[in-house]
Design an enzyme around this catalytic site. Structure first.
Site, PDB file in Angstrom:
ATOM      1  N   GLY A  46       0.768  -1.241   0.000  1.00 51.13           N
ATOM      2  CA  GLY A  46       0.000   0.000   0.000  1.00 51.13           C
ATOM      3  C   GLY A  46       0.798   1.290   0.000  1.00 51.13           C
ATOM      4  O   GLY A  46       0.368   2.292  -0.562  1.00 51.13           O
ATOM      5  N   GLU A 101       3.900   4.151   6.027  1.00 45.78           N
ATOM      6  CA  GLU A 101       2.747   3.257   5.899  1.00 45.78           C
ATOM      7  C   GLU A 101       1.632   3.961   5.129  1.00 45.78           C
ATOM      8  O   GLU A 101       1.574   5.193   5.079  1.00 45.78           O
ATOM      9  CB  GLU A 101       2.289   2.873   7.318  1.00 45.78           C
ATOM     10  CG  GLU A 101       1.062   2.018   7.440  1.00 45.78           C
ATOM     11  CD  GLU A 101       1.167   0.624   6.826  1.00 45.78           C
ATOM     12  OE1 GLU A 101       1.429   0.534   5.616  1.00 45.78           O
ATOM     13  OE2 GLU A 101       0.946  -0.360   7.552  1.00 45.78           O
ATOM     14  N   ASP A 102       0.753   3.180   4.511  1.00 44.43           N
ATOM     15  CA  ASP A 102      -0.371   3.793   3.804  1.00 44.43           C
ATOM     16  C   ASP A 102      -1.441   4.266   4.781  1.00 44.43           C
ATOM     17  O   ASP A 102      -1.864   5.418   4.751  1.00 44.43           O
ATOM     18  CB  ASP A 102      -0.961   2.842   2.740  1.00 44.43           C
ATOM     19  CG  ASP A 102      -1.348   1.468   3.291  1.00 44.43           C
ATOM     20  OD1 ASP A 102      -1.126   1.188   4.485  1.00 44.43           O
ATOM     21  OD2 ASP A 102      -1.879   0.657   2.503  1.00 44.43           O
ATOM     22  N   ASP A 105      -4.863   1.603  10.948  1.00 40.38           N
ATOM     23  CA  ASP A 105      -6.247   1.262  11.255  1.00 40.38           C
ATOM     24  C   ASP A 105      -6.310   0.826  12.725  1.00 40.38           C
ATOM     25  O   ASP A 105      -6.355   1.672  13.610  1.00 40.38           O
ATOM     26  CB  ASP A 105      -6.669   0.159  10.282  1.00 40.38           C
ATOM     27  CG  ASP A 105      -8.136  -0.197  10.336  1.00 40.38           C
ATOM     28  OD1 ASP A 105      -8.941   0.685  10.650  1.00 40.38           O
ATOM     29  OD2 ASP A 105      -8.475  -1.358  10.060  1.00 40.38           O
ATOM     30  N   LYS A 133      -6.883   6.238  10.882  1.00 42.11           N
ATOM     31  CA  LYS A 133      -8.258   6.051  11.371  1.00 42.11           C
ATOM     32  C   LYS A 133      -8.208   5.832  12.879  1.00 42.11           C
ATOM     33  O   LYS A 133      -8.311   4.682  13.344  1.00 42.11           O
ATOM     34  CB  LYS A 133      -8.857   4.784  10.744  1.00 42.11           C
ATOM     35  CG  LYS A 133      -9.369   4.883   9.342  1.00 42.11           C
ATOM     36  CD  LYS A 133     -10.081   3.550   9.019  1.00 42.11           C
ATOM     37  CE  LYS A 133     -10.080   3.262   7.562  1.00 42.11           C
ATOM     38  NZ  LYS A 133     -10.601   1.911   7.257  1.00 42.11           N
ATOM     39  N   PHE A 154     -13.950   2.593   4.433  1.00 42.61           N
ATOM     40  CA  PHE A 154     -12.943   1.863   3.671  1.00 42.61           C
ATOM     41  C   PHE A 154     -12.579   2.665   2.428  1.00 42.61           C
ATOM     42  O   PHE A 154     -13.434   2.964   1.596  1.00 42.61           O
ATOM     43  CB  PHE A 154     -13.440   0.469   3.287  1.00 42.61           C
ATOM     44  CG  PHE A 154     -12.341  -0.417   2.788  1.00 42.61           C
ATOM     45  CD1 PHE A 154     -11.528  -1.104   3.683  1.00 42.61           C
ATOM     46  CD2 PHE A 154     -12.082  -0.533   1.431  1.00 42.61           C
ATOM     47  CE1 PHE A 154     -10.483  -1.902   3.234  1.00 42.61           C
ATOM     48  CE2 PHE A 154     -11.031  -1.327   0.965  1.00 42.61           C
ATOM     49  CZ  PHE A 154     -10.238  -2.016   1.872  1.00 42.61           C
ATOM     50  N   ASP A 161      -5.790  -0.553  -1.904  1.00 43.03           N
ATOM     51  CA  ASP A 161      -6.547  -1.415  -2.816  1.00 43.03           C
ATOM     52  C   ASP A 161      -7.846  -1.929  -2.223  1.00 43.03           C
ATOM     53  O   ASP A 161      -8.078  -1.880  -1.007  1.00 43.03           O
ATOM     54  CB  ASP A 161      -5.704  -2.639  -3.184  1.00 43.03           C
ATOM     55  CG  ASP A 161      -5.604  -3.635  -2.028  1.00 43.03           C
ATOM     56  OD1 ASP A 161      -5.258  -3.206  -0.911  1.00 43.03           O
ATOM     57  OD2 ASP A 161      -5.900  -4.824  -2.237  1.00 43.03           O
ATOM     58  N   ARG A 167      -5.369   0.708  -6.760  1.00 48.11           N
ATOM     59  CA  ARG A 167      -4.171   1.319  -6.171  1.00 48.11           C
ATOM     60  C   ARG A 167      -3.664   2.475  -7.023  1.00 48.11           C
ATOM     61  O   ARG A 167      -2.987   3.366  -6.536  1.00 48.11           O
ATOM     62  CB  ARG A 167      -3.036   0.286  -6.082  1.00 48.11           C
ATOM     63  CG  ARG A 167      -3.279  -0.838  -5.095  1.00 48.11           C
ATOM     64  CD  ARG A 167      -1.968  -1.605  -4.902  1.00 48.11           C
ATOM     65  NE  ARG A 167      -2.146  -2.909  -4.280  1.00 48.11           N
ATOM     66  CZ  ARG A 167      -2.221  -3.121  -2.977  1.00 48.11           C
ATOM     67  NH1 ARG A 167      -2.170  -2.109  -2.139  1.00 48.11           N
ATOM     68  NH2 ARG A 167      -2.343  -4.331  -2.492  1.00 48.11           N
TER      69      ARG A 167
HETATM   70  P1  5GP Z   1      -3.839  -2.302  11.084  1.00 51.88           P
HETATM   71  O1  5GP Z   1      -3.500  -0.886  11.481  1.00 51.88           O
HETATM   72  O2  5GP Z   1      -5.267  -2.637  11.416  1.00 51.88           O
HETATM   73  O3  5GP Z   1      -2.892  -3.328  11.608  1.00 51.88           O
HETATM   74  O4  5GP Z   1      -3.744  -2.505   9.537  1.00 51.88           O
HETATM   75  C1  5GP Z   1      -3.553  -1.519   8.642  1.00 51.88           C
HETATM   76  C2  5GP Z   1      -3.638  -2.156   7.276  1.00 51.88           C
HETATM   77  O5  5GP Z   1      -4.995  -2.525   6.981  1.00 51.88           O
HETATM   78  C3  5GP Z   1      -3.266  -1.146   6.219  1.00 51.88           C
HETATM   79  O6  5GP Z   1      -1.891  -1.147   5.969  1.00 51.88           O
HETATM   80  C4  5GP Z   1      -4.103  -1.585   5.047  1.00 51.88           C
HETATM   81  O7  5GP Z   1      -3.417  -2.601   4.339  1.00 51.88           O
HETATM   82  C5  5GP Z   1      -5.355  -2.156   5.667  1.00 51.88           C
HETATM   83  N1  5GP Z   1      -6.439  -1.143   5.715  1.00 51.88           N
HETATM   84  C6  5GP Z   1      -6.968  -0.566   6.821  1.00 51.88           C
HETATM   85  N2  5GP Z   1      -7.935   0.325   6.507  1.00 51.88           N
HETATM   86  C7  5GP Z   1      -8.008   0.320   5.153  1.00 51.88           C
HETATM   87  C8  5GP Z   1      -8.807   1.054   4.212  1.00 51.88           C
HETATM   88  O8  5GP Z   1      -9.664   1.899   4.523  1.00 51.88           O
HETATM   89  N3  5GP Z   1      -8.586   0.787   2.894  1.00 51.88           N
HETATM   90  C9  5GP Z   1      -7.672  -0.129   2.461  1.00 51.88           C
HETATM   91  N4  5GP Z   1      -7.540  -0.304   1.162  1.00 51.88           N
HETATM   92  N5  5GP Z   1      -6.880  -0.826   3.331  1.00 51.88           N
HETATM   93  C10 5GP Z   1      -7.061  -0.602   4.657  1.00 51.88           C
HETATM   94 MG    MG Z   2      -0.432  -1.375   4.689  1.00 51.83          MG
END
Ligand code: 5GP
Ligand code: MG
Length: 180
Positions: A46, A101-102, A105, A133, A154, A161, A167
């Site tokens: 991402g 990081e992208d 979450d 988020k 989302f 993606d 992407r």
């Molecule tokens: P976490 O912070 O829950 O461990 O995971 C983050 C990852 O979940 C991100 O790097 C991404 O790959 C995925 N993710 C979380 N929210 C979103 C979203 O709104 N859109 C997309 N495409 N991926 C998300």
């Molecule tokens: Mg990611």
């Protein structure tokens, strides 16, 4: 053809807004690390676009750009353990590390990844994310740099993606479920 596909989703953040914000964050990072150099580590897949934009906007010396890919194995525990699908090939001991990081979450990925890199004794380690988020967080992870705080929706585009797609979109769009 492409435009018709795009209309399915509402734009949340425009290309221009992203460009402006990335430059702003890059300026902040460059001033915070003044007199130092950094190693940039993008989290695949991402963050590949954000990493490319960010490094070109930084004025602080970038020693190298490397990428990591991780996945989380649930096993019989619900928390999930992070494993490297692709580790970095750079020695980060004694270096200033910036993880890119992208989106943050739940915060589980970065919390564990930061800990795994900390064990390699870098001089410093910080996190820069394109999107955050915070309402979804399950731990105390706070990114050091964040371009956009977004609601619990989302999103796709700018590297993010849905099922491997979208992407390549230059802006960020909200994917709606059928009942919305
Ligand atoms: P976490 O912070 O829950 O461990 O995971 C983050 C990852 O979940 C991100 O790097 C991404 O790959 C995925 N993710 C979380 N929210 C979103 C979203 O709104 N859109 C997309 N495409 N991926 C998300
Ligand atoms: Mg990611």
């Amino acid at each position: 053809m492409r435009e018709t596909k795009l209309k399915k989703f509402d734009v949340m953040i425009s290309e221009q807004e992203i460009d402006r914000k990335v430059d702003e964050i890059a300026a902040k990072i460059s001033s915070d690390y003044e007199g130092e150099s950094i190693i940039v580590i993008g989290v695949l897949t991402g963050a590949f676009i954000f990493t490319a934009d960010l490094v070109r906007s930084l004025t602080v010396p970038v020693e190298t750009v490397d990428f990591v890919q991780v996945s989380s194995y649930e096993g019989d525990k619900s928390t999930g353990n992070l494993v490297f699908k692709k580790d970095i090939s750079t020695d980060i001991e004694g270096k200033n590390v910036l993880i890119v990081e992208d989106i943050v979450d739940t915060g589980r990925t970065l919390k564990q990844l930061k800990k795994m890199f900390e064990e390699r004794n870098p001089k410093s380690i910080k996190i820069c994310t394109a999107f955050d988020k915070p309402s979804r967080r399950v731990n105390d992870l706070v990114p050091d740099y964040n371009c956009f705080t977004i609601p619990d929706k989302f999103i796709v585009g700018y590297g993010l993606d849905y099922d491997g797609k979208y992407r390549d979109y230059k802006d960020v769009r909200i994917v709606r479920t059928d009942d919305e």
